[in-house]
Write an enzyme that holds these catalytic residues in place. Sequence first.
Site, PDB file in Angstrom:
ATOM      1  N   HIS A  65      39.797  38.626  47.371  1.00 49.84           N
ATOM      2  CA  HIS A  65      40.703  38.547  48.676  1.00 49.84           C
ATOM      3  C   HIS A  65      42.168  39.026  48.362  1.00 49.84           C
ATOM      4  O   HIS A  65      42.361  39.235  47.211  1.00 49.84           O
ATOM      5  CB  HIS A  65      40.777  37.116  49.436  1.00 49.84           C
ATOM      6  N   CYS A 115      49.294  37.781  44.101  1.00 47.40           N
ATOM      7  CA  CYS A 115      48.100  37.437  44.694  1.00 47.40           C
ATOM      8  C   CYS A 115      48.333  38.691  45.929  1.00 47.40           C
ATOM      9  O   CYS A 115      46.999  38.704  46.889  1.00 47.40           O
ATOM     10  CB  CYS A 115      48.233  36.057  45.417  1.00 47.40           C
ATOM     11  N   HIS A 132      42.156  40.266  44.245  1.00 44.03           N
ATOM     12  CA  HIS A 132      41.806  39.640  43.053  1.00 44.03           C
ATOM     13  C   HIS A 132      40.603  38.607  43.477  1.00 44.03           C
ATOM     14  O   HIS A 132      40.387  38.185  44.669  1.00 44.03           O
ATOM     15  CB  HIS A 132      43.110  38.864  42.532  1.00 44.03           C
ATOM     16  N   HIS A 165      38.071  34.861  42.760  1.00 44.84           N
ATOM     17  CA  HIS A 165      38.063  33.665  42.249  1.00 44.84           C
ATOM     18  C   HIS A 165      36.420  32.958  42.282  1.00 44.84           C
ATOM     19  O   HIS A 165      35.720  33.571  43.024  1.00 44.84           O
ATOM     20  CB  HIS A 165      38.687  32.606  43.253  1.00 44.84           C
ATOM     21  N   ASP A 193      29.738  34.276  49.803  1.00 46.31           N
ATOM     22  CA  ASP A 193      29.263  34.499  48.462  1.00 46.31           C
ATOM     23  C   ASP A 193      29.425  35.964  48.216  1.00 46.31           C
ATOM     24  O   ASP A 193      28.648  36.740  48.790  1.00 46.31           O
ATOM     25  CB  ASP A 193      28.072  33.842  47.907  1.00 46.31           C
ATOM     26  N   HIS A 194      30.177  36.462  47.011  1.00 46.00           N
ATOM     27  CA  HIS A 194      30.114  37.870  46.498  1.00 46.00           C
ATOM     28  C   HIS A 194      30.614  38.652  47.718  1.00 46.00           C
ATOM     29  O   HIS A 194      30.019  39.944  48.083  1.00 46.00           O
ATOM     30  CB  HIS A 194      28.833  38.449  46.009  1.00 46.00           C
ATOM     31  N   GLU A 241      40.096  26.463  44.463  1.00 45.55           N
ATOM     32  CA  GLU A 241      40.279  27.886  44.109  1.00 45.55           C
ATOM     33  C   GLU A 241      40.522  28.121  42.752  1.00 45.55           C
ATOM     34  O   GLU A 241      39.901  29.089  42.008  1.00 45.55           O
ATOM     35  CB  GLU A 241      41.637  28.239  44.739  1.00 45.55           C
TER      36      GLU A 241
END
Length: 147
Positions: free
Chosen positions: A21, A40, A46, A48, A86-87, A131
């Site tokens: 994100h 960020c 970037h 997580h 996810d992904h 996070e």
Amino acid sequence: MSPRSARLARLSRSVTFSACHRLHSESLSDEENLKLFGKCNNPNGHGHNYKVIVTVRGEIDPVSGMVMNLTDLKEYMQEAIMEPLDHKNLDKDVPYFSEVVSTTENIAVFIWDNLQKLLPQGVLYKVEVHETEQNVVVYKGEQTIVK
């Protein structure tokens, strides 16, 4: 013999998902975004590896001995968390975040709202989103009153 009183318990299950994100608010200028979100706010985003812990609560069923069947909770979490997040690039792949900044706080709210649609009324107790190992958000569905 006296009847046994109902016992309340909380049950938690965790999942981990990977997503990227960019922290960026359309309400702010590029300079204000950079000042507020720092690295960020990188235009390329970037990523997580988020850990989510979902806690439900309720009476322990005297027949099954469970608050909720873990298989059911696993399926609800798959649908509410893993499938949409996810992904994914949260800002580009998840419509909710096209108008909401993809902070961990807002991710927790998104997950809460998705789970509320699936779980029996009043069962969801809290959503905890990690996070990083240092940054954790806990959301229990609380809202402030708009004046």
